[in-house]
Enzyme design. Structure first.
Site, PDB file in Angstrom:
ATOM      1  N   LYS A  83     -27.423   7.007 117.760  1.00  0.00           N
ATOM      2  CA  LYS A  83     -27.732   5.579 117.898  1.00  0.00           C
ATOM      3  C   LYS A  83     -28.035   4.997 116.521  1.00  0.00           C
ATOM      4  O   LYS A  83     -28.947   5.471 115.833  1.00  0.00           O
ATOM      5  CB  LYS A  83     -28.999   5.464 118.743  1.00  0.00           C
TER       6      LYS A  83
HETATM    7  O1  G3P Z   1     -32.402   0.683 126.502  1.00  0.00           O
HETATM    8  C1  G3P Z   1     -33.185   0.175 125.455  1.00  0.00           C
HETATM    9  C2  G3P Z   1     -34.614   0.255 125.820  1.00  0.00           C
HETATM   10  O2  G3P Z   1     -35.174   1.493 125.465  1.00  0.00           O
HETATM   11  C3  G3P Z   1     -35.426  -0.890 125.345  1.00  0.00           C
HETATM   12  O3  G3P Z   1     -35.918  -1.458 126.479  1.00  0.00           O
HETATM   13  O4  G3P Z   1     -37.488  -2.710 127.844  1.00  0.00           O
HETATM   14  O5  G3P Z   1     -38.127  -2.046 125.489  1.00  0.00           O
HETATM   15  O6  G3P Z   1     -36.467  -3.828 125.891  1.00  0.00           O
HETATM   16  P1  G3P Z   1     -37.068  -2.574 126.416  1.00  0.00           P
END
Ligand code: G3P
Length: 204
Positions: A83
């Site tokens: 990533k």
């Molecule tokens: O898939 C990406 C994730 O880990 C981030 O999610 O909910 O922190 O925006 P969030």
């Protein structure tokens, strides 16, 4: 459509395995830190559990550092995908690693143009962050429609991985709009099974 779990918690992954509907895993440094376990140990265990791509994120901000980290991670297991962030340096690293056979997941995508750049740099997975767009008052899932159209217009092979998913509604919309993959927290995965009429029917 593929389902990935957005977690580094091996117990959550283990819970989902018997159903055979988890096709991969995405992690990030915060998710791995939450486990309190060494990075490589967790990564290896996840790869041995899931027969599909497992994304590990680099923390360097310069291409050279990203490539160094990425090459090291890629040695952990054949299913590792690296990533990298959507920055010029990230895309430089994407091109270098893709050429040497390492698959890339470009993360922190918030616009169709960023997704276009990632595809042109040869990314394997493109990760638009839906929930975070919702957080700033935009409609995150609309971005999936735009990226789908652009990728189809030109035959880009990069897969759209809908990320930062916060609800079953997000999963439904990204499926309708043509995402190749939805990566979701375990809680959202569990919620997908639920419907009050299913519970009522079982009771009856
Ligand atoms: O898939 C990406 C994730 O880990 C981030 O999610 O909910 O922190 O925006 P969030």
């Amino acid at each position: 459509m593929k389902f990935f779990l957005d977690t580094a918690d091996v117990d959550e992954i283990r819970d989902c395995l018997p159903l055979g509907i988890v096709d991969g895993v995405t992690t990030n440094p915060s998710l791995i830190a939450k486990t309190g376990r060494p990075f490589e140990e967790v990564a290896k265990e996840i790869c041995e559990m899931v027969d599909g791509p497992v994304s590990l994120e680099v923390v360097s901000t310069e291409a050279e550092g990203m490539v160094k980290e990425g090459k090291k991670f890629a040695k952990i297991h054949k299913n590792i995908v690296i990533k990298v962030p959507m920055t010029p340096e990230g895309m430089k690293a994407c091109r270098i690693m893709t050429k040497s056979g390492i698959k890339i997941n470009t993360t922190l995508i918030f616009s169709a143009n960023q997704a276009l750049l990632a595809a042109k740099a040869g990314t394997y997975l493109t990760s638009p962050f839906l929930g975070r767009l919702d957080d700033i008052g935009e409609k995150g899932t609309e971005l999936i429609k735009e990226i789908r159209q652009i990728y189809d217009n030109y035959g880009f092979k990069s897969q759209i991985l809908a990320a930062s998913i916060r609800s079953p509604e997000h999963v439904k919309e990204v499926a309708l709009f043509g995402a190749d993959i939805a990566t979701m927290p375990f809680k959202v995965y569990e919620q997908l099974f639920k419907h009050k009429l299913t519970d009522k029917g079982i009771k009856q």
